[in-house]
Design an enzyme around this catalytic site. Structure first.
Site, PDB file in Angstrom:
ATOM      1  N   GLY A   1       0.844  -1.170   0.000  1.00 54.02           N
ATOM      2  CA  GLY A   1       0.000   0.000   0.000  1.00 54.02           C
ATOM      3  C   GLY A   1       0.879   1.218   0.000  1.00 54.02           C
ATOM      4  O   GLY A   1       1.907   1.245   0.669  1.00 54.02           O
TER       5      GLY A   1
ATOM      6  N   MET B   1      -1.874   6.113  -2.098  1.00 51.74           N
ATOM      7  CA  MET B   1      -3.177   6.244  -2.723  1.00 51.74           C
ATOM      8  C   MET B   1      -4.054   5.005  -2.606  1.00 51.74           C
ATOM      9  O   MET B   1      -5.271   5.088  -2.595  1.00 51.74           O
ATOM     10  CB  MET B   1      -2.915   6.552  -4.207  1.00 51.74           C
ATOM     11  CG  MET B   1      -4.097   6.541  -5.075  1.00 51.74           C
ATOM     12  SD  MET B   1      -3.803   7.569  -6.515  1.00 51.74           S
ATOM     13  CE  MET B   1      -4.104   6.398  -7.801  1.00 51.74           C
TER      14      MET B   1
ATOM     15  N   VAL C   1      -2.998  -2.745  -1.788  1.00 43.66           N
ATOM     16  CA  VAL C   1      -2.921  -3.836  -2.755  1.00 43.66           C
ATOM     17  C   VAL C   1      -3.051  -5.166  -2.017  1.00 43.66           C
ATOM     18  O   VAL C   1      -2.409  -5.377  -0.984  1.00 43.66           O
ATOM     19  CB  VAL C   1      -1.597  -3.773  -3.552  1.00 43.66           C
ATOM     20  CG1 VAL C   1      -1.537  -4.913  -4.570  1.00 43.66           C
ATOM     21  CG2 VAL C   1      -1.453  -2.431  -4.265  1.00 43.66           C
TER      22      VAL C   1
ATOM     23  N   ASP D   1       6.850   8.074 -11.785  1.00 43.90           N
ATOM     24  CA  ASP D   1       7.080   7.586 -10.422  1.00 43.90           C
ATOM     25  C   ASP D   1       7.947   6.334 -10.455  1.00 43.90           C
ATOM     26  O   ASP D   1       7.713   5.375  -9.719  1.00 43.90           O
ATOM     27  CB  ASP D   1       5.720   7.314  -9.746  1.00 43.90           C
ATOM     28  CG  ASP D   1       5.810   7.234  -8.227  1.00 43.90           C
ATOM     29  OD1 ASP D   1       6.805   7.712  -7.652  1.00 43.90           O
ATOM     30  OD2 ASP D   1       4.889   6.664  -7.612  1.00 43.90           O
TER      31      ASP D   1
HETATM   32  P1  ATP Z   1       2.773   4.517  -4.162  1.00 47.50           P
HETATM   33  O1  ATP Z   1       2.452   5.326  -2.973  1.00 47.50           O
HETATM   34  O2  ATP Z   1       4.202   4.013  -4.168  1.00 47.50           O
HETATM   35  O3  ATP Z   1       2.410   5.175  -5.447  1.00 47.50           O
HETATM   36  P2  ATP Z   1       0.537   2.798  -4.505  1.00 47.50           P
HETATM   37  O4  ATP Z   1      -0.430   3.007  -3.417  1.00 47.50           O
HETATM   38  O5  ATP Z   1       0.270   3.518  -5.780  1.00 47.50           O
HETATM   39  O6  ATP Z   1       1.952   3.136  -4.016  1.00 47.50           O
HETATM   40  P3  ATP Z   1       1.488   0.349  -5.748  1.00 47.50           P
HETATM   41  O7  ATP Z   1       2.871   0.877  -5.833  1.00 47.50           O
HETATM   42  O8  ATP Z   1       0.810   0.077  -7.032  1.00 47.50           O
HETATM   43  O9  ATP Z   1       0.576   1.225  -4.777  1.00 47.50           O
HETATM   44  O10 ATP Z   1       1.516  -1.022  -4.930  1.00 47.50           O
HETATM   45  C1  ATP Z   1       1.984  -1.045  -3.591  1.00 47.50           C
HETATM   46  C2  ATP Z   1       2.817  -2.285  -3.345  1.00 47.50           C
HETATM   47  O11 ATP Z   1       2.018  -3.473  -3.567  1.00 47.50           O
HETATM   48  C3  ATP Z   1       4.003  -2.457  -4.287  1.00 47.50           C
HETATM   49  O12 ATP Z   1       5.135  -1.748  -3.854  1.00 47.50           O
HETATM   50  C4  ATP Z   1       4.204  -3.964  -4.238  1.00 47.50           C
HETATM   51  O13 ATP Z   1       4.875  -4.342  -3.059  1.00 47.50           O
HETATM   52  C5  ATP Z   1       2.790  -4.506  -4.154  1.00 47.50           C
HETATM   53  N1  ATP Z   1       2.233  -4.828  -5.487  1.00 47.50           N
HETATM   54  C6  ATP Z   1       1.597  -3.973  -6.323  1.00 47.50           C
HETATM   55  N2  ATP Z   1       1.196  -4.575  -7.451  1.00 47.50           N
HETATM   56  C7  ATP Z   1       1.576  -5.859  -7.361  1.00 47.50           C
HETATM   57  C8  ATP Z   1       1.443  -7.021  -8.227  1.00 47.50           C
HETATM   58  N3  ATP Z   1       0.840  -6.945  -9.419  1.00 47.50           N
HETATM   59  N4  ATP Z   1       1.959  -8.189  -7.798  1.00 47.50           N
HETATM   60  C9  ATP Z   1       2.591  -8.255  -6.595  1.00 47.50           C
HETATM   61  N5  ATP Z   1       2.746  -7.229  -5.750  1.00 47.50           N
HETATM   62  C10 ATP Z   1       2.249  -6.036  -6.096  1.00 47.50           C
HETATM   63 MG    MG Z   2       3.895   2.481  -5.677  1.00 43.09          MG
HETATM   64 MG    MG Z   3       1.322   4.875  -6.891  1.00 51.45          MG
END
Ligand code: ATP
Ligand code: MG
Ligand code: MG
Length: 281
Positions: free
Chosen positions: A16, A19, A22, A131
């Site tokens: 997570g 935003m 996951v 990013d």
């Molecule tokens: P950020 O604040 O970095 O933008 P975010 O809330 O947009 O984060 P993501 O970066 O898309 O979220 O996902 C968070 C985390 O979840 C990733 O760093 C990873 O550890 C895990 N993750 C995301 N997508 C996948 C996937 N398809 N398979 C396995 N792990 C995943």
């Molecule tokens: Mg991310």
């Molecule tokens: Mg992100």
């Protein structure tokens, strides 16, 4: 509708950021593991965030590339905005570097080439990632490398930077033009990839400091230690790629992911490996 609840069985939270959260889940229809990214509850009434989340889904859906995470489904039900994508069993590049320290030359180049290839594909579709950082690069058990978390806009990244401490790290990968909140284009991703390559090869960040402002100012004004001074095993040709990606002036940087990819692919050619160090502007 209760598609989410009926079709996907949530297994565990795997991540997570600012935003979204996951989860690993099991798709009972397709009979496979998936990752489901769900917009954080606190943002489901904020149009800006919903739009951003939907744009992120559209961006990934536009792309079809070995090194870009594949999207399966996107939707909204009962205030739950979600993106279903392939589940990558393994680690983020961040976890890998934390676990193993600096990576070998071969492995670093392999990962950098795969990221550059994904960026080349995205840029050809006019999608700028904005990013690129190790937390957003997924490295699978069998060596597959997938760029994820596409399409953060300038407005959102400035919002998320103050929102939660967990995203403060991203300031280390900001390009100078992002750090000053100026105009950004594709070349911003190439700078961030340069930082990632520096970190893989040396185990260190070129710019760090006590506060996000300090680090942002360093991106704008300061020089970094030459990678070869930190790790003499790095060939000059590879150091030159980092120097060219980390040019503060975007007009002096690599002009395309394709150009950077070409240099990464040919860096170990005998006639290139000992080329002279390029001059920092
Ligand atoms: P950020 O604040 O970095 O933008 P975010 O809330 O947009 O984060 P993501 O970066 O898309 O979220 O996902 C968070 C985390 O979840 C990733 O760093 C990873 O550890 C895990 N993750 C995301 N997508 C996948 C996937 N398809 N398979 C396995 N792990 C995943
Ligand atoms: Mg991310
Ligand atoms: Mg992100």
């Amino acid at each position: 509708g209760k598609i989410l609840a009926h079709r996907y069985q949530l297994i565990e939270k795997i991540g997570g950021g600012g935003m979204a959260e996951v989860y690993r889940a099991f798709d009972q229809l397709a009979k496979r593991d998936v990752a489901i990214k769900i917009l954080r509850q606190e943002f489901v009434h904020e149009d800006d965030f919903i739009k951003r989340f939907q744009r992120e889904a559209e961006s990934i859906a536009t792309l079809s590339h070995d090194n870009v995470v594949t999207i399966y489904d996107v939707g909204e039900e009962d205030d739950l905005y979600y993106i279903v994508m392939e589940y990558i069993e393994g680690h983020t590049l961040k976890q890998l570097i934390q676990k193993e320290g600096k990576l070998s030359l071969e492995r670093s180049l392999d990962i950098a080439k795969k990221i550059a290839s994904a960026l080349n594909h995205a840029h050809q579709h006019h999608i700028i990632h904005r990013d690129i950082k190790p937390q957003n690069i997924l490295v699978g058990e069998n060596g597959e490398v997938k760029v994820s978390d596409f399409g953060i806009a300038r407005t959102l990244s400035s919002a998320t930077i103050t929102h939660t401490g967990s995203v403060l790290g991203s300031v280390h990968y900001l390009s100078p033009e992002q750090a000053k909140g100026g105009f950004t284009d594709e070349k911003t991703d190439l700078y961030s990839l340069g930082i990632v390559l520096y970190e893989m090869l040396t185990g260190k960040l070129p710019f760090s400091g006590d506060s996000p402002i300090t680090v942002a100012l360093k991106h704008l004004q300061e020089n970094f230690d030459y990678p070869r001074d930190l790790n003499p095993e790095i060939p000059q040709s590879v150091e030159n790629i980092i120097l060219k990606a980390l040019e503060k002036d975007p007009t002096k940087r690599y002009q395309s992911a394709e150009e950077m990819l070409y240099d990464l692919e040919t860096a170990l050619d005998p006639e290139r490996i000992d080329e002279p160090r390029i001059q920092l502007q």
